[in-house]
Design an enzyme around this catalytic site. Structure first.
Site, short mmCIF file in Angstrom:
data_model
loop_
_atom_site.label_atom_id
_atom_site.label_comp_id
_atom_site.label_asym_id
_atom_site.label_seq_id
_atom_site.Cartn_x
_atom_site.Cartn_y
_atom_site.Cartn_z
N ASN A 183 0.88 -1.18 0.00
CA ASN A 183 0.00 0.00 0.00
C ASN A 183 0.91 1.22 0.00
O ASN A 183 1.50 1.55 1.02
CB ASN A 183 -0.89 -0.02 1.25
CG ASN A 183 -1.66 1.27 1.43
OD1 ASN A 183 -1.82 2.05 0.49
ND2 ASN A 183 -2.14 1.51 2.66
N LYS B 231 0.13 4.28 -0.24
CA LYS B 231 -0.48 5.49 0.32
C LYS B 231 -0.25 6.68 -0.63
O LYS B 231 -0.28 6.50 -1.84
CB LYS B 231 0.07 5.78 1.72
CG LYS B 231 0.07 4.55 2.61
CD LYS B 231 0.33 4.85 4.04
CE LYS B 231 0.46 3.55 4.82
NZ LYS B 231 0.23 3.69 6.22
N HIS C 244 -9.48 1.26 4.98
CA HIS C 244 -8.18 1.45 5.64
C HIS C 244 -8.37 2.40 6.83
O HIS C 244 -9.16 3.34 6.76
CB HIS C 244 -7.16 2.00 4.65
CG HIS C 244 -5.76 1.96 5.18
ND1 HIS C 244 -5.27 2.92 6.03
CD2 HIS C 244 -4.77 1.06 5.00
CE1 HIS C 244 -4.02 2.61 6.35
NE2 HIS C 244 -3.70 1.48 5.73
N GLU D 49 -6.70 4.80 7.82
CA GLU D 49 -6.49 6.22 7.50
C GLU D 49 -7.73 6.81 6.84
O GLU D 49 -8.06 7.99 7.06
CB GLU D 49 -5.22 6.37 6.63
CG GLU D 49 -3.96 6.13 7.48
CD GLU D 49 -2.76 5.58 6.74
OE1 GLU D 49 -2.74 5.62 5.50
OE2 GLU D 49 -1.83 5.11 7.42
N GLU E 151 -5.41 -4.94 10.75
CA GLU E 151 -4.39 -3.91 10.93
C GLU E 151 -4.66 -3.15 12.23
O GLU E 151 -5.46 -2.20 12.24
CB GLU E 151 -4.45 -2.92 9.76
CG GLU E 151 -4.18 -3.55 8.41
CD GLU E 151 -3.56 -2.53 7.46
OE1 GLU E 151 -2.43 -2.76 7.05
OE2 GLU E 151 -4.21 -1.52 7.17
N GLY F 106 2.36 2.29 10.69
CA GLY F 106 3.30 3.40 10.51
C GLY F 106 3.99 3.82 11.79
O GLY F 106 4.61 4.88 11.83
N SER G 274 3.44 -2.13 10.44
CA SER G 274 4.89 -2.13 10.64
C SER G 274 5.56 -3.45 10.28
O SER G 274 6.49 -3.89 10.96
CB SER G 274 5.23 -1.71 12.08
OG SER G 274 4.78 -0.37 12.29
C1 PEP Z 1 -0.73 0.15 5.94
O1 PEP Z 1 -0.68 1.22 5.38
O2 PEP Z 1 -1.71 -0.57 5.71
C2 PEP Z 1 0.35 -0.26 6.83
C3 PEP Z 1 0.25 -1.40 7.45
O3 PEP Z 1 1.41 0.61 6.98
P1 PEP Z 1 2.83 0.30 7.68
O4 PEP Z 1 3.32 -1.01 7.08
O5 PEP Z 1 3.69 1.45 7.27
O6 PEP Z 1 2.61 0.19 9.12
#
Ligand code: PEP
Length: 249
Positions: free
Chosen positions: A9, A11, A95, A97, A165, A171, A211
Site C-alpha cells: 500500500n 499510500k 483502511h 487512514e 491492521e 506506521g 509495521s
Molecule cells: C498500511 O498502510 O496498511 C500499513 C500497514 O502501513 P505500515 O506497514 O507502514 O505500518
C-alpha cells in the site's frame, strides 16, 4: 489451500518518475518462483504506469479506495469500472487512514464491498482496533462490529480478503506480536465461520498489516491464520518489499 498475498500500500507516495524507478528495479528482483501473490496498490496517478511496467510479470494491481456509485457527479472519486479499466483486480477498502481522516464508516465500507464484489474487484477489507480500545480490552468487540456491519447483507465472501491492521501498529514501527496477530486473525476466521460457514471461512485470506518489515515478516507469516501482509512503509523500497514477499512461503 490459501495462497499467501503480499500487498504493498503505497499510500500518498511516489510521483510518476519515482514509480517508474521502483518498478524497473522491482521487476528485476522477481524470479517468478515466489510462493506469494504480489500486489501493488499505488496512488491513482500511478495505476497506468504500474500496469504498463508489470506486463510479463505476476505482479497484480490494486487501488487504495473506490466509490460505491456506478458513475456520477462525485468530484474526486473513482469508480469500480475505472479501476478495472486501469488493470486493477484488487481494491483496499476501509483502511484506518480512511476511517480516521476521511469519514469512512462501516456503512460506507459495506457499500464499497458490495459494489466491488458486484463488479468482480477483490476487496481487501481492513479492520483493526486503536490503542485505547486494545488497552480497554475492547479489541474483539471492535473488530467483530467492523466485520458484521461491513459485510451486512453480503451473502457470498468467496472473493474477499481481510486485513487485520491494529491501528496502533500502522506506521508506528511497533508491530503486533505474532501471537497477538494470530489470536485476532483466528478470532476473525471464527466470526466468518459463524456468518458464512466453516469451509468458506477457511478459504478466505486474512492478512496482517502494521509495521511489517523484512526483520519481522517471516515470524509473523509463520502463524497459521496469517496469509500474508498488507505493507505500507516497507513496500516503498523494492528491496525491502521483495524481502517481505520472500518471507511469505
Ligand atoms: C498500511 O498502510 O496498511 C500499513 C500497514 O502501513 P505500515 O506497514 O507502514 O505500518
Amino acid at each position: 489451500m490459501r495462497i499467501p498475498l503480499v500487498a504493498g500500500n503505497w499510500k500518498m507516495y511516489k510521483t510518476l518518475s519515482e514509480t517508474k524507478e521502483f518498478m524497473n528495479h522491482f521487476v528485476k528482483l522477481l524470479k517468478g518462483s515466489e510462493k506469494a501473490e504480489v500486489l501493488i496498490c499505488p496512488p491513482y496517478t500511478s495505476l497506468y504506469v504500474v500496469n504498463e511496467l508489470r506486463q510479463n510479470t505476476k505482479i497484480k494491481l490494486g487501488a487504495q479506495d473506490v466509490h460505491w456509485e456506478e458513475e456520477g457527479a462525485y468530484t474526486g472519486k473513482v469508480s469500480c469500472n475505472m479501476l478495472i479499466a486501469s488493470g486493477c483486480e484488487y481494491v483496499i477498502i476501509g483502511h484506518s487512514e480512511q476511517r480516521t481522516y476521511f469519514h469512512e464508516t462501516d456503512e460506507t465500507v459495506n457499500k464499497k464491498i458490495k459494489k466491488s464484489l458486484e463488479k468482480g474487484l477483490i476487496p481487501i477489507v481492513c479492520v483493526g482496533e486503536t490503542l485505547p480500545q486494545r488497552e480497554a480490552n475492547q479489541h474483539h468487540e471492535v473488530v467483530k462490529k467492523q466485520i458484521i456491519e461491513g459485510f451486512k447483507d453480503i451473502l457470498d465472501i468467496k472473493n474477499t480478503v481481510i486485513a487485520y491492521e491494529p491501528v496502533w501498529a500502522i506506521g508506528t514501527g511497533r508491530n503486533a506480536t505474532p501471537q497477538q496477530a494470530q489470536e485476532m486473525q483466528h478470532y476473525i476466521r471464527q466470526i466468518l465461520a459463524e456468518l458464512y460457514g466453516k469451509s468458506k471461512a477457511e478459504e478466505i485470506r486474512i492478512l496482517y498489516g502494521g509495521s511489517l518489515k523484512p526483520e519481522n515478516a517471516k515470524e509473523i507469516f509463520s502463524e497459521p491464520d496469517i496469509d500474508g501482509g498488507l505493507v505500507g512503509g516497507a513496500s516503498l523500497k523494492p528491496d525491502s518489499f521483495y524481502q517481505i514477499v520472500l518471507a511469505a512461503q
